[in-house]
Design a protein around this motif. Structure first.
Motif, PDB file in Angstrom:
ATOM      1  N   HIS A  53       0.695  -1.198   0.004  1.00  0.00           N
ATOM      2  CA  HIS A  53      -0.077   0.035  -0.129  1.00  0.00           C
ATOM      3  C   HIS A  53       0.956   1.252  -0.160  1.00  0.00           C
ATOM      4  O   HIS A  53       2.090   1.182   0.347  1.00  0.00           O
ATOM      5  N   GLN A  54       0.413   2.273  -0.597  1.00  0.00           N
ATOM      6  CA  GLN A  54       0.871   3.781  -0.602  1.00  0.00           C
ATOM      7  C   GLN A  54       0.871   4.530   0.667  1.00  0.00           C
ATOM      8  O   GLN A  54       0.241   3.521   1.855  1.00  0.00           O
ATOM      9  N   ALA A  55       0.945   5.460   1.121  1.00  0.00           N
ATOM     10  CA  ALA A  55       1.131   6.412   2.395  1.00  0.00           C
ATOM     11  C   ALA A  55      -0.510   5.979   2.809  1.00  0.00           C
ATOM     12  O   ALA A  55      -1.429   5.969   2.246  1.00  0.00           O
ATOM     13  N   ALA A  56      -0.161   6.035   4.305  1.00  0.00           N
ATOM     14  CA  ALA A  56      -1.449   5.698   5.049  1.00  0.00           C
ATOM     15  C   ALA A  56      -1.987   7.215   5.472  1.00  0.00           C
ATOM     16  O   ALA A  56      -1.436   8.199   5.742  1.00  0.00           O
ATOM     17  N   ILE A  57      -3.450   7.314   5.320  1.00  0.00           N
ATOM     18  CA  ILE A  57      -4.285   8.423   5.827  1.00  0.00           C
ATOM     19  C   ILE A  57      -4.860   8.151   7.025  1.00  0.00           C
ATOM     20  O   ILE A  57      -5.593   7.305   7.065  1.00  0.00           O
ATOM     21  N   CYS A  58      -4.527   9.005   8.161  1.00  0.00           N
ATOM     22  CA  CYS A  58      -5.369   9.071   9.423  1.00  0.00           C
ATOM     23  C   CYS A  58      -6.693   9.758   9.455  1.00  0.00           C
ATOM     24  O   CYS A  58      -6.243  11.062   9.341  1.00  0.00           O
ATOM     25  N   SER A  59      -7.886   9.484   9.510  1.00  0.00           N
ATOM     26  CA  SER A  59      -8.883  10.268   9.463  1.00  0.00           C
ATOM     27  C   SER A  59      -9.075  10.852  10.634  1.00  0.00           C
ATOM     28  O   SER A  59      -9.783  11.984  10.760  1.00  0.00           O
ATOM     29  N   VAL A  60      -8.419  10.357  11.778  1.00  0.00           N
ATOM     30  CA  VAL A  60      -8.550  11.314  12.938  1.00  0.00           C
ATOM     31  C   VAL A  60      -7.710  12.633  12.655  1.00  0.00           C
ATOM     32  O   VAL A  60      -8.204  13.699  13.036  1.00  0.00           O
ATOM     33  N   LYS A  61      -6.351  12.695  12.270  1.00  0.00           N
ATOM     34  CA  LYS A  61      -5.866  13.966  12.082  1.00  0.00           C
ATOM     35  C   LYS A  61      -6.277  14.734  11.033  1.00  0.00           C
ATOM     36  O   LYS A  61      -6.366  15.653  11.022  1.00  0.00           O
ATOM     37  N   LEU A  62      -7.077  13.973   9.925  1.00  0.00           N
ATOM     38  CA  LEU A  62      -7.461  14.869   8.806  1.00  0.00           C
ATOM     39  C   LEU A  62      -8.728  15.387   9.457  1.00  0.00           C
ATOM     40  O   LEU A  62      -8.924  16.799   9.065  1.00  0.00           O
ATOM     41  N   ALA A  63      -9.470  14.799  10.104  1.00  0.00           N
ATOM     42  CA  ALA A  63     -10.713  15.680  10.695  1.00  0.00           C
ATOM     43  C   ALA A  63     -10.376  16.938  11.701  1.00  0.00           C
ATOM     44  O   ALA A  63     -10.860  17.688  11.706  1.00  0.00           O
ATOM     45  N   ARG A  64      -9.363  16.499  12.551  1.00  0.00           N
ATOM     46  CA  ARG A  64      -8.684  17.617  13.369  1.00  0.00           C
ATOM     47  C   ARG A  64      -8.427  18.807  12.523  1.00  0.00           C
ATOM     48  O   ARG A  64      -8.564  20.005  12.959  1.00  0.00           O
ATOM     49  N   ARG A  65      -7.671  18.584  11.215  1.00  0.00           N
ATOM     50  CA  ARG A  65      -7.133  19.634  10.555  1.00  0.00           C
ATOM     51  C   ARG A  65      -8.097  20.177   9.681  1.00  0.00           C
ATOM     52  O   ARG A  65      -8.084  21.524   9.387  1.00  0.00           O
ATOM     53  N   VAL A  66      -9.174  19.540   9.097  1.00  0.00           N
ATOM     54  CA  VAL A  66     -10.067  20.124   8.193  1.00  0.00           C
ATOM     55  C   VAL A  66     -11.368  20.494   8.970  1.00  0.00           C
ATOM     56  O   VAL A  66     -12.123  21.480   8.547  1.00  0.00           O
ATOM     57  N   LEU A  67     -11.816  20.011  10.213  1.00  0.00           N
ATOM     58  CA  LEU A  67     -12.832  20.202  10.941  1.00  0.00           C
ATOM     59  C   LEU A  67     -12.756  20.682  12.175  1.00  0.00           C
ATOM     60  O   LEU A  67     -12.839  19.784  13.325  1.00  0.00           O
ATOM     61  N   PRO A  68     -11.744  21.699  12.678  1.00  0.00           N
ATOM     62  CA  PRO A  68     -11.249  21.854  13.940  1.00  0.00           C
ATOM     63  C   PRO A  68     -12.455  22.634  14.626  1.00  0.00           C
ATOM     64  O   PRO A  68     -13.524  22.932  14.179  1.00  0.00           O
ATOM     65  N   GLY A  69     -12.140  22.162  16.133  1.00  0.00           N
ATOM     66  CA  GLY A  69     -13.205  22.750  17.013  1.00  0.00           C
ATOM     67  C   GLY A  69     -14.457  21.807  17.487  1.00  0.00           C
ATOM     68  O   GLY A  69     -15.217  22.243  18.143  1.00  0.00           O
ATOM     69  N   LEU A  70     -14.279  20.476  16.847  1.00  0.00           N
ATOM     70  CA  LEU A  70     -15.384  19.490  17.247  1.00  0.00           C
ATOM     71  C   LEU A  70     -15.159  19.299  18.701  1.00  0.00           C
ATOM     72  O   LEU A  70     -13.869  19.041  19.095  1.00  0.00           O
ATOM     73  N   PRO A  71     -16.112  18.888  19.575  1.00  0.00           N
ATOM     74  CA  PRO A  71     -15.971  18.396  20.762  1.00  0.00           C
ATOM     75  C   PRO A  71     -15.207  17.172  20.998  1.00  0.00           C
ATOM     76  O   PRO A  71     -14.555  16.905  22.089  1.00  0.00           O
ATOM     77  N   SER A  72     -15.331  16.202  20.272  1.00  0.00           N
ATOM     78  CA  SER A  72     -14.418  14.828  20.119  1.00  0.00           C
ATOM     79  C   SER A  72     -14.463  14.463  18.526  1.00  0.00           C
ATOM     80  O   SER A  72     -15.108  14.724  17.803  1.00  0.00           O
ATOM     81  N   TYR A  73     -13.179  13.787  18.470  1.00  0.00           N
ATOM     82  CA  TYR A  73     -12.910  13.078  17.413  1.00  0.00           C
ATOM     83  C   TYR A  73     -12.767  11.555  17.129  1.00  0.00           C
ATOM     84  O   TYR A  73     -12.338  11.002  16.450  1.00  0.00           O
ATOM     85  N   ALA A  74     -13.340  11.037  18.370  1.00  0.00           N
ATOM     86  CA  ALA A  74     -13.533   9.638  18.561  1.00  0.00           C
ATOM     87  C   ALA A  74     -14.623   9.160  17.898  1.00  0.00           C
ATOM     88  O   ALA A  74     -15.492   9.941  17.336  1.00  0.00           O
ATOM     89  N   LEU A  75     -14.490   8.181  16.884  1.00  0.00           N
ATOM     90  CA  LEU A  75     -15.376   7.601  15.877  1.00  0.00           C
ATOM     91  C   LEU A  75     -16.884   7.986  16.132  1.00  0.00           C
ATOM     92  O   LEU A  75     -17.663   8.474  15.365  1.00  0.00           O
ATOM     93  N   GLY A  76     -17.082   7.338  17.248  1.00  0.00           N
ATOM     94  CA  GLY A  76     -18.446   7.266  17.644  1.00  0.00           C
ATOM     95  C   GLY A  76     -19.213   8.503  17.764  1.00  0.00           C
ATOM     96  O   GLY A  76     -20.078   9.023  17.267  1.00  0.00           O
ATOM     97  N   ARG A  77     -18.385   9.342  18.545  1.00  0.00           N
ATOM     98  CA  ARG A  77     -18.763  10.715  18.808  1.00  0.00           C
ATOM     99  C   ARG A  77     -18.893  11.434  17.517  1.00  0.00           C
ATOM    100  O   ARG A  77     -19.811  12.602  17.354  1.00  0.00           O
ATOM    101  N   ILE A  78     -17.680  11.583  16.716  1.00  0.00           N
ATOM    102  CA  ILE A  78     -17.786  12.387  15.519  1.00  0.00           C
ATOM    103  C   ILE A  78     -18.747  12.085  14.652  1.00  0.00           C
ATOM    104  O   ILE A  78     -19.498  12.685  13.751  1.00  0.00           O
ATOM    105  N   ALA A  79     -19.031  10.737  14.478  1.00  0.00           N
ATOM    106  CA  ALA A  79     -20.256  10.239  13.624  1.00  0.00           C
ATOM    107  C   ALA A  79     -21.580  10.824  14.010  1.00  0.00           C
ATOM    108  O   ALA A  79     -22.283  11.235  13.304  1.00  0.00           O
ATOM    109  N   SER A  80     -21.670  10.873  15.450  1.00  0.00           N
ATOM    110  CA  SER A  80     -22.911  11.472  15.819  1.00  0.00           C
ATOM    111  C   SER A  80     -23.033  12.876  15.545  1.00  0.00           C
ATOM    112  O   SER A  80     -24.066  13.582  15.184  1.00  0.00           O
ATOM    113  N   GLN A  81     -22.031  13.911  15.737  1.00  0.00           N
ATOM    114  CA  GLN A  81     -21.652  15.213  15.525  1.00  0.00           C
ATOM    115  C   GLN A  81     -22.201  15.236  14.024  1.00  0.00           C
ATOM    116  O   GLN A  81     -22.795  16.605  13.767  1.00  0.00           O
TER     117      GLN A  81
END
Length: 217
Positions: A127-155
């Motif tokens: 595989h090519q480079a790995a993409i982390c959706s936690v880091k990506l969400a923190r950078r593109v969608l800043p300010g959310l209360p949580s970036y845990a998968l269940g919490r961000i899905a709910s938000q």
């Protein structure tokens, strides 16, 4: 049971974008270095902004399933004892991933298990480079209360189609999160196509530098 169905230049236009494989493992513990093994895998192929294929399987690594893992995931010892052996599942998983981009919610966790299980069989992931959706969400969608998968899905209104903490349900929500981020980037920065390498580049930047970087492309 199996179910199949250019970080350096991310602004380039591409007629056929490479796929992203969203990966999720359920495991017996946190670290392969401490003897943890995989119990279930889901790999979901994202191509041209859509989910187009998937690979899902329980995995028998001849490992003991701790009670707390069964409580968390619902995966029992009997389920993995009847599952296909890792010697069968891993080669098929690696073939499914091929040389596409890899992604996961907390990519370092899933990638280290992929590499460890492959190495134990004398295999290697291409595989090519790995993409982390936690880091990506923190950078593109800043300010959310949580970036845990269940919490961000709910938000974000992303619904689990199965039980949380099962590989396919988690991988599908994470894939939809990635698609949500892609859509946000297209709208916010008037981008046409989003090459996976753009996600890689964003992952590597400090959060404060991301808006200026995206504006520049």
């Amino acid at each position: 049971m199996l179910s199949r169905s250019l970080a350096e230049n991310p602004q380039t236009c591409f007629a056929d974008l490479p796929s992203i494989i969203m990966l999720d493992f359920e495991t017996t513990g946190m670290s392969p270095e401490q003897g943890a093994r995989i119990t279930e895998v889901a790999a979901i192929r994202i191509q041209q902004g859509e989910i187009v294929d998937r690979f899902v399987s329980l995995v028998n690594c001849n490992a003991h399933i701790p009670a707390f893992i069964t409580q968390l995931t619902g995966i029992t010892q009997a389920m993995v004892n009847k599952a296909p052996p890792v010697t069968e599942v891993l080669p098929e998983l690696l073939a499914f991933i091929g040389n596409d981009y890899l992604a996961a919610h907390n990519a370092s966790f899933d990638e280290k298990f992929l590499l460890a299980e492959a190495r134990a069989l004398g295999l290697a992931s291409q595989h090519q480079a790995a993409i982390c959706s936690v880091k990506l969400a923190r950078r593109v969608l800043p300010g959310l209360p949580s970036y845990a998968l269940g919490r961000i899905a709910s938000q974000l209104g992303l619904r689990f189609k199965g039980q949380a903490h099962r590989a396919e349900a988690d991988a599908e929500v994470a894939a939809n999160l990635l698609l949500h981020i892609e859509s946000h980037l297209k709208q916010q920065y008037v981008l046409g196509q989003v090459h996976p390498s753009l996600f890689v580049s964003i992952n590597r930047l400090a959060a404060a530098k991301v808006p200026a970087y995206l504006s520049s492309i």
